[in-house]
Design an enzyme around this catalytic site. Sequence first.
Site, short mmCIF file in Angstrom:
data_model
loop_
_atom_site.label_atom_id
_atom_site.label_comp_id
_atom_site.label_asym_id
_atom_site.label_seq_id
_atom_site.Cartn_x
_atom_site.Cartn_y
_atom_site.Cartn_z
N SER A 181 0.83 -1.21 0.00
CA SER A 181 0.00 0.00 0.00
C SER A 181 0.86 1.26 0.00
CB SER A 181 -0.97 -0.05 1.19
OG SER A 181 -1.97 0.93 1.05
N ASP A 206 -0.13 -4.22 -3.93
CA ASP A 206 -1.28 -3.32 -4.13
C ASP A 206 -0.91 -1.88 -3.78
OD1 ASP A 206 -3.83 -3.43 -5.25
OD2 ASP A 206 -4.80 -3.20 -3.30
N HIS A 271 -7.48 -5.64 -0.62
CA HIS A 271 -6.21 -4.91 -0.50
C HIS A 271 -5.19 -5.74 0.26
CE1 HIS A 271 -3.84 -1.30 -0.72
NE2 HIS A 271 -3.88 -1.03 0.57
#
Length: 339
Positions: A181, A206, A271
């Site tokens: 992330s 991600d 996610h």
Amino acid sequence: MKVLFVLAAILAAASALPIEERINGENGWYVPQADGSFEWMELKDAEELLANGEAMDGRISTNAVSFYLYTKSNPTDGKEIKAKASSVDASHFNKDHGTRFVIHGWTGRYTDDMNTRITKSWLSKGDYNVIVVDWARARSVDYASSVVAVPGAGAKVGEMINYLHEHHGMSLDSLEVIGHSLGAHVSGYAGKTVGKGRIHSIVGLDPALPLFSYDKPDKRLSSDDAFYVESIQTNGGKLGFLKPIGKGAFYPNGGKTQPGCGLDVTGSCSHGRSVLYYAEAVTEDNFGTIRCHDYEAAVSKECGSTYSSVRMGAVHNAYMVEGDFYVPVNSKEPFGKIE
């Protein structure tokens, strides 16, 4: 504190775009909030927010970054190391072993499940220096404040990499930096700090979309930040990028949502799957892939059914992979599928 007030004030600005014209990541972003909701922020407001935040960040804010070393000699009890000879020499760091840096995302810390899973996976494969990064500003309740801290945190990671390389013989040729992330973009800034293409591999799990622009690769993880950059994209268009970030871009289940996550209104399950997939890929090497003509084909799952020789997350991808890949996955562990 002043930074938070400025950011909050801009966040509170009313949006002029009607909902039907909002395109996440193009003319603005749906920015995640601490309670799991999202608030729309238009492009111009976001650019002003980031510019003001960056200007103030360097003057009045701290951006503490710590490093915890795990090896086969201390697989569960991380030893904090600093860029000092006495600190590294007193640890189990071994220049003859490959090194992995692992970087968490928003709200994370070094003891999180993400880090323990990836650490355990690598140590199960052999002797490695696994260095887990803890960047304190990720734990701001305000996502935008954490975004503002990404360049500085990445620079400190890059400085630590340079120190270990120059003073303790750590090889850049066997170095892999893994970030989830916001941590994926921290990884990118680490690569930019070390120098274009000098880190062997960066794996972006991600990479975060909100407040990052695809057309500004100098302000996000990009394919130039290491010799090889791989992205594993699992919540594309919401919490993560949908357009390809890495030289090798992998789209499990098409890259938007993941099987077994149910409605997943916040996107957090999909996610987080990027972390679970990567940890499994390290230990099992079991994620078969189907080569696609472009990322749109990967997203729409229109890449045919013929498996390629490429496995998602494989170390040797650095020497043979370029392009976009669809990745079939299961709804529960083991997630990987092979022909």
